[in-house]
Scaffold this active site. Structure first.
Site, PDB file in Angstrom:
ATOM      1  N   LYS A  24      18.316  10.885 -13.888  1.00  0.00           N
ATOM      2  CA  LYS A  24      19.010  11.144 -12.616  1.00  0.00           C
ATOM      3  C   LYS A  24      18.322  10.404 -11.465  1.00  0.00           C
ATOM      4  CE  LYS A  24      19.121  15.597 -11.328  1.00  0.00           C
ATOM      5  NZ  LYS A  24      18.580  15.918 -10.002  1.00  0.00           N
ATOM      6  N   ARG A  29      18.636   5.848  -7.495  1.00  0.00           N
ATOM      7  CA  ARG A  29      17.958   4.735  -6.818  1.00  0.00           C
ATOM      8  C   ARG A  29      18.577   3.391  -7.170  1.00  0.00           C
ATOM      9  NH1 ARG A  29      14.727   9.091  -7.228  1.00  0.00           N
ATOM     10  NH2 ARG A  29      12.912   9.331  -5.879  1.00  0.00           N
ATOM     11  N   GLY A  97      20.118  17.105  -3.878  1.00  0.00           N
ATOM     12  CA  GLY A  97      19.061  16.962  -2.872  1.00  0.00           C
ATOM     13  C   GLY A  97      18.552  15.536  -2.819  1.00  0.00           C
ATOM     14  N   ASP A 317      10.540  19.878 -12.208  1.00  0.00           N
ATOM     15  CA  ASP A 317      11.902  20.289 -12.588  1.00  0.00           C
ATOM     16  C   ASP A 317      11.942  21.054 -13.913  1.00  0.00           C
ATOM     17  OD1 ASP A 317      12.980  19.172 -10.310  1.00  0.00           O
ATOM     18  OD2 ASP A 317      13.313  17.225 -11.256  1.00  0.00           O
ATOM     19  N   LYS A 344      14.376  24.709  -4.592  1.00  0.00           N
ATOM     20  CA  LYS A 344      15.168  23.820  -5.451  1.00  0.00           C
ATOM     21  C   LYS A 344      16.637  24.264  -5.398  1.00  0.00           C
ATOM     22  CE  LYS A 344      11.827  21.128  -6.633  1.00  0.00           C
ATOM     23  NZ  LYS A 344      11.826  19.754  -6.126  1.00  0.00           N
TER      24      LYS A 344
HETATM   25  C1  S3P Z   1      13.364  13.931  -7.246  1.00  0.00           C
HETATM   26  C2  S3P Z   1      12.245  14.533  -6.728  1.00  0.00           C
HETATM   27  C3  S3P Z   1      11.924  15.956  -6.928  1.00  0.00           C
HETATM   28  C4  S3P Z   1      12.754  16.573  -8.052  1.00  0.00           C
HETATM   29  C5  S3P Z   1      14.201  16.174  -7.981  1.00  0.00           C
HETATM   30  C6  S3P Z   1      14.345  14.662  -8.080  1.00  0.00           C
HETATM   31  C7  S3P Z   1      13.602  12.497  -6.981  1.00  0.00           C
HETATM   32  O1  S3P Z   1      12.217  16.653  -5.725  1.00  0.00           O
HETATM   33  O2  S3P Z   1      12.641  17.976  -8.019  1.00  0.00           O
HETATM   34  O3  S3P Z   1      14.933  16.754  -9.044  1.00  0.00           O
HETATM   35  O4  S3P Z   1      14.466  11.879  -7.634  1.00  0.00           O
HETATM   36  O5  S3P Z   1      12.925  11.954  -6.091  1.00  0.00           O
HETATM   37  P1  S3P Z   1      11.122  16.790  -4.535  1.00  0.00           P
HETATM   38  O6  S3P Z   1      10.925  15.472  -3.926  1.00  0.00           O
HETATM   39  O7  S3P Z   1      11.751  17.766  -3.578  1.00  0.00           O
HETATM   40  O8  S3P Z   1       9.890  17.359  -5.200  1.00  0.00           O
END
Ligand code: S3P
Length: 434
Positions: A24, A29, A97, A317, A344
């Site tokens: 993911k 990215r 997020g 995660d 989360k």
């Molecule tokens: C992610 C960073 C993590 C992770 C999320 C994916 C990313 O979050 O929990 O599932 O792709 O940069 P945080 O940056 O809030 O730790």
């Protein structure tokens, strides 16, 4: 969205090869850098999840052509660093997020205004962690008391900063680096603990000069991105459900081919091995600048551990399913330093504690972690609170519970792991829509 509930039951045997979908983090990215690059980037192994599709749709709204010639493939026709077109339409990041926080950084440097929105869960997640440091760079982003929607004002002149992250977060680091592409001077991010470095690696692969090492990254504005093909490895976080399932079901043996093994992602592997798990890495190789390997997991008796705090960011995660492993272990497992789990897709300390208790487990929740005492699980009903990883973790718990585990609200599994139910049943789960 139609509501989906599952029932997971005792498995007889878990065997076979499980090909989990694309990563993911890498998929998000690859879309973003491909969009800002000069030329056409071909992405293979792209995650066909709702989160990553939402990011693709946002970029399309901003004028980027993205073709999908086949499942798991995208061709991104880059528009160049300054080629995005503004829109007054809302940009919907769905449940993601990562999508919203990275896009906030990327959009902060544009000439036009944009508004990022998300679903109910994303609309409750804290955004000041990105908007505060971006404001220090000169960005103007309005929030709703620190929550989405994010109204990003265009036409600001951004200035590079040196920023020490208060909490380890690859999303915040990446948002600042993406804004840094548009900033005058140097943008530097220093982390309290190293986090996943996909943005840094991919920027380098797309030809942007960047200096990075575990725990810090530095770049300057004013360069260009060159289109690059990206091979997305299988997502370690999706493999995690099968690593735990294979470890806790007697007689199990599962193979997970071509999984991304970036060291900032594999904390669960180390944690399970500390508990006595039998997981081997075969055919370790490099693909698209990332370490990948085939994982082979066999059932082994697990024992409780005090989880080293340094592993927390590297398995951030994976805690929901790690807690399931802890209930199957003898003795106590102690987790501390994991308060980030509370922000989360759900409050994962609370949702896991509630759910495991409903199945008869002994779990002591504290503000930054939990202590879990191993013991038998019984059947029961749990709420996923719309959190994909909670739903899949309880599907794993159902394998060892002595009655059916009913899991409410599983539709968001499609955000990160479309086809989970079919793949799981293919290797011996008994998981049904109910
Ligand atoms: C992610 C960073 C993590 C992770 C999320 C994916 C990313 O979050 O929990 O599932 O792709 O940069 P945080 O940056 O809030 O730790």
């Amino acid at each position: 969205m139609t509501r989906l509930d599952w029932t997971s039951q005792h498995a007889r045997v878990l065997k076979g090869s499980v090909r989990v979908p694309g990563d993911k983090s890498v998929s998000h990215r690859a879309l973003m850098l491909g969009a800002l690059a000069d030329g056409t980037s071909h992405i293979r192994g792209f995650l066909e999840g709702e989160d990553t599709r939402a990011t693709a749709a946002v970029l399309q709204q901003l004028g980027v052509r993205i073709d999908a010639p086949a499942d798991g493939e995208r061709i991104v026709h880059g528009v160049g660093l300054h080629g995005l077109r503004g829109t007054t339409a809302l940009l919907d990041c769905g449940n993601a997020g990562t999508g919203m926080r990275l896009l906030a950084g990327l959009l902060a440097g544009q000439t036009f205004d944009s508004t990022l929105v998300g679903d109910e869960s994303l609309s409750r997640r804290p955004m000041r962690r990105v908007t505060d440091p971006l404001a220090r760079m000169g960005a103007r982003i309005d929030t709703q008391d620190g929550l989405p929607p994010l109204r990003v004002r265009g036409g600001q002149s951004l200035q590079g900063i040196s920023y020490t992250l208060p909490v380890a977060s690859a999303q915040v680091k990446s948002a600042l680096l993406l804004a840094g592409l548009y900033a005058h001077g140097e943008t530097e991010v220093i982390e309290p603990h190293p986090t996943r470095d996909y943005t840094e690696r991919m920027l380098a692969a797309f030809g942007w000069p960047i200096d990075f090492a575990p725990g810090r990254a530095r770049l300057s504005g004013g360069h260009t991105l060159r289109a690059t093909d990206v091979d997305v490895p299988a997502d370690f976080s999706s493999a995690a459900f099968f690593l735990v399932a294979g470890s806790i079901v007697p007689g199990a043996e599962l193979r997970l081919p071509a999984v991304g093994l970036n060291p900032r992602r594999t904390g669960l592997l180390q944690a399970l091995r500390l508990m006595g798990a039998d997981i081997r890495v075969e055919n370790e190789r490099e693909s698209g600048g990332e370490p990948v390997g085939d994982l082979v997991v066999r059932h082994a008796p697990l024992h409780g551990i005090e989880l080293p705090e340094a592993l927390v960011p590297d398995m951030i995660d994976e805690f929901p399913v790690f807690f399931v492993a802890a209930t199957a272990a003898s003795g106590k497992t102690v987790v501390r330093g994991a308060a980030e789990l509370r922000v989360k897709e759900s409050d994962r300390l609370a949702t896991m504690a509630d759910g495991l208790r409903a199945l008869g487990a002994f779990i002591d929740e504290v503000p930054d972690g939990a202590t879990i005492t191993g013991g038998a699980l019984r059947g029961g009903t749990i709420e996923s609170h719309g959190d994909h990883r909670i739903a899949m973790s309880f599907a794993v718990a159902g394998l060892i519970a002595d009655g059916p585990v009913r899991i409410n609200d599983c539709s968001n599994v499609a955000t990160s792991f479309p086809g989970f139910l079919e793949l799981a049943n293919g290797c011996g789960f008994d998981l049904r829509n109910t």
